[in-house]
Design a protein around this motif. Sequence first.
Motif, PDB file in Angstrom:
ATOM      1  N   ASP A 179       5.377   5.304  -2.223  1.00 33.85           N
ATOM      2  CA  ASP A 179       5.268   6.475  -1.694  1.00 33.85           C
ATOM      3  C   ASP A 179       6.326   6.781  -0.458  1.00 33.85           C
ATOM      4  O   ASP A 179       6.873   7.756  -0.243  1.00 33.85           O
ATOM      5  CB  ASP A 179       3.895   6.963  -1.244  1.00 33.85           C
ATOM      6  N   ARG A 235       0.433  12.384  -0.661  1.00 30.45           N
ATOM      7  CA  ARG A 235      -0.076  11.030  -1.108  1.00 30.45           C
ATOM      8  C   ARG A 235       0.037  10.126  -0.221  1.00 30.45           C
ATOM      9  O   ARG A 235      -1.255   9.270  -0.200  1.00 30.45           O
ATOM     10  CB  ARG A 235       0.737  10.483  -2.350  1.00 30.45           C
ATOM     11  N   LEU A 236       0.741   9.782   0.780  1.00 34.39           N
ATOM     12  CA  LEU A 236       0.381   8.800   1.864  1.00 34.39           C
ATOM     13  C   LEU A 236      -0.519   9.188   2.816  1.00 34.39           C
ATOM     14  O   LEU A 236      -1.400   8.297   2.976  1.00 34.39           O
ATOM     15  CB  LEU A 236       1.829   8.715   2.599  1.00 34.39           C
ATOM     16  N   ARG A 256       0.752  -1.180   0.254  1.00 35.76           N
ATOM     17  CA  ARG A 256       0.007   0.172   0.229  1.00 35.76           C
ATOM     18  C   ARG A 256       0.796   1.290   0.152  1.00 35.76           C
ATOM     19  O   ARG A 256       0.701   2.018  -0.689  1.00 35.76           O
ATOM     20  CB  ARG A 256      -0.828   0.025   1.250  1.00 35.76           C
ATOM     21  N   VAL A 257       2.013   1.486   0.787  1.00 34.89           N
ATOM     22  CA  VAL A 257       2.582   2.445   0.903  1.00 34.89           C
ATOM     23  C   VAL A 257       4.026   2.694   0.454  1.00 34.89           C
ATOM     24  O   VAL A 257       4.793   3.526   0.557  1.00 34.89           O
ATOM     25  CB  VAL A 257       2.678   2.865   2.301  1.00 34.89           C
ATOM     26  N   ARG A 291      -3.698   8.273   1.121  1.00 36.08           N
ATOM     27  CA  ARG A 291      -3.989   6.853   0.906  1.00 36.08           C
ATOM     28  C   ARG A 291      -4.476   6.103   2.091  1.00 36.08           C
ATOM     29  O   ARG A 291      -5.374   5.168   2.227  1.00 36.08           O
ATOM     30  CB  ARG A 291      -2.849   6.397   0.197  1.00 36.08           C
ATOM     31  N   LEU A 292      -3.784   6.689   3.267  1.00 35.74           N
ATOM     32  CA  LEU A 292      -3.913   5.789   4.402  1.00 35.74           C
ATOM     33  C   LEU A 292      -5.104   6.637   5.427  1.00 35.74           C
ATOM     34  O   LEU A 292      -5.554   5.854   6.177  1.00 35.74           O
ATOM     35  CB  LEU A 292      -2.753   6.016   5.248  1.00 35.74           C
TER      36      LEU A 292
END
Length: 536
Positions: free
Chosen positions: A134, A151-152, A130-131, A155-156
Amino acid sequence: MPDAVVVGAGPNGLVAANLLADRGWTVEVLETEDEPGGAVRSDRGVDPDHVSDLFSSFYPLTAASPVIRSLRLHEWGLRWSHAPAVVAHPLLDGRCAVLERDPERTAAGLESFAPGDGAAWQGLCDIWDRVGPDTLRALFTPFPPVRPGLRLAARLGAADGLRLARMALLPARRLGEETFTGDGGRLLLAGNALHADLSPETALGGGFGWLMCMLAQSVGFPVPAGGAGALTGALVRRLTERGGTVRCGRRVTEVVVRDGRARGVRTADGETVTAHRAVLADVSAPALYGGLVAWDHLPARLREDMRRFQWDLGTVKVDWVLDRPVPWSAEGPARAGTVHLADGVDELTRSAAQIARNLVPDRPFLVMGQMTTADPSRSPAGTESAWAYTHVPRPIAGDAGPDGITGAWTPDDGQRMADRMEGVVERYAPGFRAAVRARRVLTPPTLEAMDANLRDGAINGGTSAIHQQLVFRPAPAAGRPETPVRGLYLASASAHPGGGVHGAPGANAARAALRTSGASVSTLLAAGQRRLVRRR
């Protein structure tokens, strides 16, 4: 008059020079040693039939680095080679944790240590999926990493972002205990964390260990085919083709500063090389501030900051020529390029505690490289070119073992330490000593004599502990490549994000120079003419 002078032809200096040359700058790189590469060099000094890497050997950060990948070094001859397995951590009872390129195979091996640990490993891999991209972008860009950070966050979300931050800050022991029931996963996390100067109980160790484990599965721990010097050779060839110059045997003794701006450098033989736009220093922060740049040109508080600058631990490295593969007792290590030797996390802590007390460990933790296993071109078939390194304190108050190692690192000290390290290998591979045909011992003063950036054998340009990372590297509020002197940029591992062969400090310095100085029309036209001539 070059547009830029780069002090030091280590990987960061060469990356910086390449990026500047790509933008049409004329670049001259000055290197103290007789060959380029810094801590990325190889030779045949132990045996003419065996290639030995002098310093670094395995390059997961290089393979993952967006900066170095953008240079397309395969077009200049760089080829990667991989061992069948990435990392092995054997125990004296015969068990062995193996980090494979395939996450499912790694998980299956860890499941044998404790039910459920395979799924726990897959959980860590899912987080990386997932991470990971980035995270790497955030790591390799100047601080603060605004775009990858955003972006992180997107996304999270807030809650998962905080959980990720907590995981990254955990000590390796704690992350292992929270995640795994058995020893295998805990060993992989802690062993990889100790590639830096972090103990199992040090904050940030869990995050670093997790990062290295995930890189092992996404890019492996590759080695340059033919030796570490092949990576340096590709960087130099690329730079030369773009009109850059590398001059070795040219020790810079001073950055020339006038009116608060870096104007060039002066060498030990009295030559002055003027820089039209910028000077980039691939040297340690203490060597730059108060060394190449006199204190008269720097803020008073920086002098106190450099007094508090903390180096990472010293290093002792032994290169071996073996007439046969290492005779490991456990299954697993024979397939791995990198082998960690310590009988459990508690033994890792024991060794780290002795170092914290400024004692030479009696059973040192070893990181061992099997180079022919990783790259068959390194030595004749049926033999092995191997090495191991271990960390030692700075300064040394005494020896926790029985051999009376003084820390003066006389030849006798070096041989006694090498014998101790061989004794550790012998515990896991009975008959190892009988396979040794030659060895070379590199003590902290020897390493520094071969590369001045490796002060007393420090290999990371300063401690990896959190108090000297991010905005604190190399000093508080100095987490960027710009320096107090206009036109001067810190491009070494002493700058964010720190040690490892990923080129980020050099790239950050080059981009800062470009952003500050720009590129003139005449410079860009000249670069276009050079490229046109090369095509013809």
